[in-house]
Design a protein around this motif. Sequence first.
Motif, PDB file in Angstrom:
ATOM      1  N   THR A   4       4.618   5.537   6.473  1.00 35.95           N
ATOM      2  CA  THR A   4       4.114   5.035   5.200  1.00 35.95           C
ATOM      3  C   THR A   4       4.744   5.857   4.085  1.00 35.95           C
ATOM      4  O   THR A   4       4.713   7.089   4.116  1.00 35.95           O
ATOM      5  CB  THR A   4       2.585   5.146   5.132  1.00 35.95           C
ATOM      6  OG1 THR A   4       2.015   4.379   6.197  1.00 35.95           O
ATOM      7  CG2 THR A   4       2.057   4.606   3.811  1.00 35.95           C
ATOM      8  N   TRP A  15       5.702   0.212   3.989  1.00 35.86           N
ATOM      9  CA  TRP A  15       5.630   0.508   5.421  1.00 35.86           C
ATOM     10  C   TRP A  15       7.045   0.470   5.959  1.00 35.86           C
ATOM     11  O   TRP A  15       7.706  -0.567   5.912  1.00 35.86           O
ATOM     12  CB  TRP A  15       4.748  -0.533   6.099  1.00 35.86           C
ATOM     13  CG  TRP A  15       4.126  -0.094   7.376  1.00 35.86           C
ATOM     14  CD1 TRP A  15       3.599   1.127   7.663  1.00 35.86           C
ATOM     15  CD2 TRP A  15       3.932  -0.891   8.552  1.00 35.86           C
ATOM     16  NE1 TRP A  15       3.078   1.146   8.935  1.00 35.86           N
ATOM     17  CE2 TRP A  15       3.270  -0.077   9.500  1.00 35.86           C
ATOM     18  CE3 TRP A  15       4.242  -2.206   8.887  1.00 35.86           C
ATOM     19  CZ2 TRP A  15       2.918  -0.540  10.765  1.00 35.86           C
ATOM     20  CZ3 TRP A  15       3.887  -2.666  10.147  1.00 35.86           C
ATOM     21  CH2 TRP A  15       3.240  -1.843  11.071  1.00 35.86           C
ATOM     22  N   ASP A  75     -11.299  -3.851   9.899  1.00 34.57           N
ATOM     23  CA  ASP A  75     -11.267  -5.279   9.561  1.00 34.57           C
ATOM     24  C   ASP A  75     -11.092  -5.478   8.057  1.00 34.57           C
ATOM     25  O   ASP A  75     -10.352  -6.364   7.611  1.00 34.57           O
ATOM     26  CB  ASP A  75     -12.561  -5.963  10.016  1.00 34.57           C
ATOM     27  CG  ASP A  75     -12.592  -6.202  11.517  1.00 34.57           C
ATOM     28  OD1 ASP A  75     -11.523  -6.105  12.153  1.00 34.57           O
ATOM     29  OD2 ASP A  75     -13.687  -6.474  12.051  1.00 34.57           O
ATOM     30  N   ASP A 117      -7.541  -4.690   7.174  1.00 30.20           N
ATOM     31  CA  ASP A 117      -6.676  -5.735   7.717  1.00 30.20           C
ATOM     32  C   ASP A 117      -6.675  -6.962   6.816  1.00 30.20           C
ATOM     33  O   ASP A 117      -5.634  -7.594   6.605  1.00 30.20           O
ATOM     34  CB  ASP A 117      -7.151  -6.113   9.124  1.00 30.20           C
ATOM     35  CG  ASP A 117      -6.319  -7.224   9.732  1.00 30.20           C
ATOM     36  OD1 ASP A 117      -5.147  -6.973  10.074  1.00 30.20           O
ATOM     37  OD2 ASP A 117      -6.841  -8.351   9.857  1.00 30.20           O
ATOM     38  N   ARG A 118      -7.832  -7.285   6.239  1.00 24.53           N
ATOM     39  CA  ARG A 118      -7.934  -8.473   5.394  1.00 24.53           C
ATOM     40  C   ARG A 118      -7.143  -8.342   4.100  1.00 24.53           C
ATOM     41  O   ARG A 118      -6.789  -9.351   3.489  1.00 24.53           O
ATOM     42  CB  ARG A 118      -9.407  -8.789   5.092  1.00 24.53           C
ATOM     43  CG  ARG A 118     -10.156  -9.377   6.278  1.00 24.53           C
ATOM     44  CD  ARG A 118     -11.448 -10.050   5.841  1.00 24.53           C
ATOM     45  NE  ARG A 118     -12.415  -9.107   5.319  1.00 24.53           N
ATOM     46  CZ  ARG A 118     -13.337  -8.493   6.069  1.00 24.53           C
ATOM     47  NH1 ARG A 118     -13.398  -8.736   7.366  1.00 24.53           N
ATOM     48  NH2 ARG A 118     -14.193  -7.650   5.523  1.00 24.53           N
ATOM     49  N   ILE A 119      -6.871  -7.108   3.652  1.00 27.66           N
ATOM     50  CA  ILE A 119      -6.061  -6.950   2.440  1.00 27.66           C
ATOM     51  C   ILE A 119      -4.601  -6.647   2.785  1.00 27.66           C
ATOM     52  O   ILE A 119      -3.809  -6.276   1.927  1.00 27.66           O
ATOM     53  CB  ILE A 119      -6.624  -5.867   1.498  1.00 27.66           C
ATOM     54  CG1 ILE A 119      -6.590  -4.481   2.146  1.00 27.66           C
ATOM     55  CG2 ILE A 119      -8.018  -6.224   1.040  1.00 27.66           C
ATOM     56  CD1 ILE A 119      -6.882  -3.352   1.164  1.00 27.66           C
ATOM     57  N   GLY A 120      -4.261  -6.789   4.081  1.00 26.58           N
ATOM     58  CA  GLY A 120      -2.858  -6.716   4.470  1.00 26.58           C
ATOM     59  C   GLY A 120      -2.341  -5.368   4.912  1.00 26.58           C
ATOM     60  O   GLY A 120      -1.129  -5.180   5.013  1.00 26.58           O
ATOM     61  N   VAL A 121      -3.227  -4.402   5.186  1.00 32.83           N
ATOM     62  CA  VAL A 121      -2.762  -3.098   5.671  1.00 32.83           C
ATOM     63  C   VAL A 121      -2.360  -3.247   7.137  1.00 32.83           C
ATOM     64  O   VAL A 121      -3.181  -3.641   7.965  1.00 32.83           O
ATOM     65  CB  VAL A 121      -3.862  -2.028   5.527  1.00 32.83           C
ATOM     66  CG1 VAL A 121      -3.382  -0.698   6.099  1.00 32.83           C
ATOM     67  CG2 VAL A 121      -4.251  -1.869   4.066  1.00 32.83           C
ATOM     68  N   PRO A 122      -1.113  -2.945   7.494  1.00 25.73           N
ATOM     69  CA  PRO A 122      -0.660  -3.131   8.879  1.00 25.73           C
ATOM     70  C   PRO A 122      -1.307  -2.130   9.827  1.00 25.73           C
ATOM     71  O   PRO A 122      -1.706  -1.034   9.441  1.00 25.73           O
ATOM     72  CB  PRO A 122       0.858  -2.884   8.793  1.00 25.73           C
ATOM     73  CG  PRO A 122       1.198  -2.887   7.343  1.00 25.73           C
ATOM     74  CD  PRO A 122      -0.032  -2.475   6.616  1.00 25.73           C
ATOM     75  N   ARG A 128      -5.486  -3.835  13.344  1.00 22.81           N
ATOM     76  CA  ARG A 128      -6.054  -4.639  14.422  1.00 22.81           C
ATOM     77  C   ARG A 128      -5.618  -4.107  15.773  1.00 22.81           C
ATOM     78  O   ARG A 128      -4.452  -3.771  15.973  1.00 22.81           O
ATOM     79  CB  ARG A 128      -5.609  -6.100  14.307  1.00 22.81           C
ATOM     80  CG  ARG A 128      -6.406  -6.881  13.296  1.00 22.81           C
ATOM     81  CD  ARG A 128      -6.194  -8.373  13.498  1.00 22.81           C
ATOM     82  NE  ARG A 128      -6.983  -9.143  12.562  1.00 22.81           N
ATOM     83  CZ  ARG A 128      -8.252  -9.453  12.752  1.00 22.81           C
ATOM     84  NH1 ARG A 128      -8.871  -9.043  13.836  1.00 22.81           N
ATOM     85  NH2 ARG A 128      -8.910 -10.165  11.862  1.00 22.81           N
ATOM     86  N   HIS A 132      -2.840   5.652   6.171  1.00 23.39           N
ATOM     87  CA  HIS A 132      -2.960   4.805   4.982  1.00 23.39           C
ATOM     88  C   HIS A 132      -3.775   5.481   3.884  1.00 23.39           C
ATOM     89  O   HIS A 132      -3.362   5.503   2.723  1.00 23.39           O
ATOM     90  CB  HIS A 132      -3.602   3.473   5.359  1.00 23.39           C
ATOM     91  CG  HIS A 132      -3.867   2.581   4.189  1.00 23.39           C
ATOM     92  ND1 HIS A 132      -2.858   1.974   3.471  1.00 23.39           N
ATOM     93  CD2 HIS A 132      -5.028   2.218   3.572  1.00 23.39           C
ATOM     94  CE1 HIS A 132      -3.381   1.268   2.483  1.00 23.39           C
ATOM     95  NE2 HIS A 132      -4.692   1.402   2.523  1.00 23.39           N
TER      96      HIS A 132
END
Length: 245
Positions: free
Chosen positions: A69, A80, A188, A191-196, A199, A216
């Motif tokens: 990162t 990333w 979760d 993940d919903r805001i796009g952080v790789p 999951r 992160h």
Amino acid sequence: MRRVSGEGGVTVEFAGEYFPVRPGGRFIVGREGDLELDDNLFLHRHFLEITDADGLWWLSNVGTRLTATVTDSAGGVQAWLAPGARLPVVFETTTVVFSAGPTTYELTLHAAEPAFRATRREHDDGGASTIGDVPLTLSQKLLILALAEPQLRRDGTGMSEIPTSAKAAERLGWTVTRFNRKLDNVCDKFDRIGVPGMRGGQRSFATNRRARLVEHVIASRLVGKSDLPLLDTAHTVDEVEGEQE
């Protein structure tokens, strides 16, 4: 130690040491190379490469498995760096955070002639704890602090071990079941805001997800050393648990 940098060059800072990279030079970070981090077998022999090409300094991921990162000094710009990818080093100060197994590493790149300078807009968030568009409950912030505590307590750049779920739960006075449930919900949300990397999957391990979360929040300056006193209040936090936690 005094920082040293050649004219137009880049200086790599790690664990209190400074490594100047002269114009036209090449610098390797990994288990072996110009900056030998340690003998962590999860770490690539050659992982990151800093080069001077096409009028810019470049940070390249020359590994095959690990990611890094990369952020500006204010944490306002984040990228990333996947295997095979490269990014220009355009800020005066660039932070690079990555994990290999249970260990997280942080190093800083200082550019003598940056193409851009980061600015931060001052604002008042009214006391709300929000990461991106994701509001966090107090217990969720405590979970993040428990995982990031070794990194936050370390002075400057360097490396630190990521606590196991059992150790972090013990630090908070929680059961491991409660900790893991909250970790699922926090991951979760990111993940919903796009952080790789938030999951789990067939090839993912629990350590990887915790490491990616710490990576992160440290790189983005989402928590800091000034937040650590909150951990001492963890035993008094009595939130009503629900689906949103």
